[in-house]
Design an enzyme around this catalytic site. Structure first.
Site, PDB file in Angstrom:
ATOM      1  N   GLY B  79       0.842  -1.200   0.000  1.00 51.46           N
ATOM      2  CA  GLY B  79       0.000   0.000   0.000  1.00 51.46           C
ATOM      3  C   GLY B  79       0.872   1.243   0.000  1.00 51.46           C
ATOM      4  O   GLY B  79       2.094   1.151   0.189  1.00 51.46           O
ATOM      5  N   LEU B  80       0.243   2.377  -0.176  1.00 50.14           N
ATOM      6  CA  LEU B  80       0.981   3.631  -0.284  1.00 50.14           C
ATOM      7  C   LEU B  80       1.705   4.006   1.020  1.00 50.14           C
ATOM      8  O   LEU B  80       1.393   3.474   2.085  1.00 50.14           O
ATOM      9  CB  LEU B  80       0.017   4.770  -0.662  1.00 50.14           C
ATOM     10  N   SER B  81       2.614   4.941   0.903  1.00 49.85           N
ATOM     11  CA  SER B  81       3.305   5.502   2.057  1.00 49.85           C
ATOM     12  C   SER B  81       2.280   6.141   2.998  1.00 49.85           C
ATOM     13  O   SER B  81       1.342   6.777   2.550  1.00 49.85           O
ATOM     14  CB  SER B  81       4.286   6.571   1.550  1.00 49.85           C
ATOM     15  N   SER B  83       0.019   4.673   4.691  1.00 49.49           N
ATOM     16  CA  SER B  83      -1.290   4.019   4.702  1.00 49.49           C
ATOM     17  C   SER B  83      -1.478   3.178   5.969  1.00 49.49           C
ATOM     18  O   SER B  83      -2.561   2.683   6.238  1.00 49.49           O
ATOM     19  CB  SER B  83      -1.461   3.142   3.453  1.00 49.49           C
ATOM     20  N   GLY B  84      -0.399   3.015   6.744  1.00 48.97           N
ATOM     21  CA  GLY B  84      -0.519   2.309   8.020  1.00 48.97           C
ATOM     22  C   GLY B  84       0.007   0.885   8.009  1.00 48.97           C
ATOM     23  O   GLY B  84      -0.212   0.125   8.958  1.00 48.97           O
ATOM     24  N   LYS B  85       0.729   0.514   6.958  1.00 48.09           N
ATOM     25  CA  LYS B  85       1.249  -0.855   6.816  1.00 48.09           C
ATOM     26  C   LYS B  85       2.093  -1.300   8.009  1.00 48.09           C
ATOM     27  O   LYS B  85       1.852  -2.347   8.595  1.00 48.09           O
ATOM     28  CB  LYS B  85       2.144  -0.970   5.566  1.00 48.09           C
ATOM     29  N   SER B  86       3.090  -0.470   8.354  1.00 49.31           N
ATOM     30  CA  SER B  86       4.040  -0.866   9.406  1.00 49.31           C
ATOM     31  C   SER B  86       3.347  -1.113  10.735  1.00 49.31           C
ATOM     32  O   SER B  86       3.629  -2.106  11.417  1.00 49.31           O
ATOM     33  CB  SER B  86       5.115   0.208   9.597  1.00 49.31           C
ATOM     34  N   SER B 152       5.996  -1.707  -2.038  1.00 43.78           N
ATOM     35  CA  SER B 152       5.990  -2.651  -3.174  1.00 43.78           C
ATOM     36  C   SER B 152       4.961  -2.302  -4.251  1.00 43.78           C
ATOM     37  O   SER B 152       3.975  -3.012  -4.415  1.00 43.78           O
ATOM     38  CB  SER B 152       5.791  -4.088  -2.688  1.00 43.78           C
TER      39      SER B 152
END
Lengths: 239, 239
Positions: B79-81, B83-86, B152
């Site tokens: 997902g975008l920068s 976006s809360g992935k980490s 990614s």
């Protein structure tokens, strides 16, 4: 990774208790000859033994004797092309797995096959090796003994691996280039010598000899199988 | 990884047998009132119980019920920068570890910190992600559940990871660029919009939206904690 379900453990515990107590009842009956006494003893045993077992477990939980943490390590095997690194690494990994350790063999050739775009210039090689070092560290953190067999001719990236891993054990396969070239059936050494292959360590570029390896093995004198054995006996105490 | 030595197991077995048999002797003595009978029964029990225990173990060895292999998987969160992935990945990893699984969080930021030379051009990013995929596979092979949080943006490298891993579970964090930009306190989105940052997915370069993700989560509507919970409940059955 295997897991046994709670239900399996519960049923297995019950089945053991049943079997164990039936055994007790049988022994008592044979000795005393009284069914009532035998079953009364069995009835009490069922509960009392479970209680005793529980306290026995809690007691041993506090005893440290014979319990040790397996601290894995990264065994880094460096040396010229055709010096026998991969074969030694394979044997060593199998030996470790056979002894019940989690072990992973990371080999230069198989990884390059997967990443054909990896270059051979000094900076490409250093970058590649550093990333392998990171992979090794992640595996090490998960309790895996890593056996890494890479030509890894440059001090810079080997030192990076040493820094980034918790426990680094460096094995330098010191077999001279002349011996390696004699074993080479693919003609890489000949191509490098004729100037056809640039950046070929030991011929057209420098192999920076490790300054403080933990172990040095020359495969002109020692068989691959014995070399793996030598490494294993050196790291065994460390595990 | 912990190991208990053979000697510890032997001594613990003996201590249990001693304690268990003393319990039996005590029960029998209380019921029968005859020391000789009680000790005779105890003496026979010591050997008979060990034999019975052995066969009980061998029998259960053949019973598959309740025994299952944990097949880990690679949870790939894209997902975008901003976006809360980490955050989602961290919570999910902790949850998995808490549940007794071996889990490893691989995060784009922390890995780039270690390899500052990693570029941002399309080919650099693809090469980087492919190598992470290889790392994920090696961890997966060792029984570790991998939680990977990487921007990614390109299909090519995500598909490589899907191919190279045994079980790939793709989570697409679909939070729109406008929402992500509003959360951005470092001003990266502003710099990208002003043309200051090339190759910034979602602004100055394309983010290739996953075509067949296993799960889509929009963090404009769902809290990070709940998102981690959603992923966990979806993968739980697969483990």
């Amino acid at each position: 990774m295997f897991k046994e379900s709670k239900l399996r453990s519960i049923i297995k515990s019950l089945s053991w208790r049943l079997l164990a107590t039936l055994t007790t009842i049988l022994i008592v009956y044979i000795f005393v000859g009284d069914t009532k006494v035998a079953f009364s003893i069995g009835g009490i045993e069922v509960f009392l033994k479970m209680l005793v077992y529980f306290f026995h477990e809690r007691l041993w939980e506090k005893i440290r004797f014979g319990r040790r943490e397996i601290k894995p390590l990264v065994i880094w095997i460096t040396g010229l092309s055709r010096s026998g690194k991969s074969g030694i690494g394979r044997t060593l990994t199998e030996k470790l797995q056979h002894q019940g350790y989690k072990a992973e063999h990371l080999d230069g050739h198989s990884i390059r096959d997967l990443f054909p775009e990896t270059g051979y210039r000094r900076e490409d090689v250093n970058r590649h090796i550093k990333r392998i070092g990171f992979l090794a560290r992640k595996l090490e953190e998960q309790g895996v003994v890593v056996v890494a067999t890479f030509l890894s001719p440059y001090k810079e990236s080997r030192e990076f691996v040493r820094e980034v891993t918790a426990r680094y054990f460096e094995v330098y396969i010191s077999t001279p280039a002349t011996v390696c070239a004699a074993r080479d059936q693919k003609g890489i050494y000949t191509r490098a010598a004729s100037g056809d292959l640039a950046n070929f360590p030991g011929v057209s570029s420098k192999y920076e000899v490790p300054q403080k390896p933990d172990l040095v093995i020359d495969t002109s004198e020692i068989e691959q199988k014995d070399a793996a054995e030598m490494i294993f006996s050196r790291i065994r105490k460390k595990l």
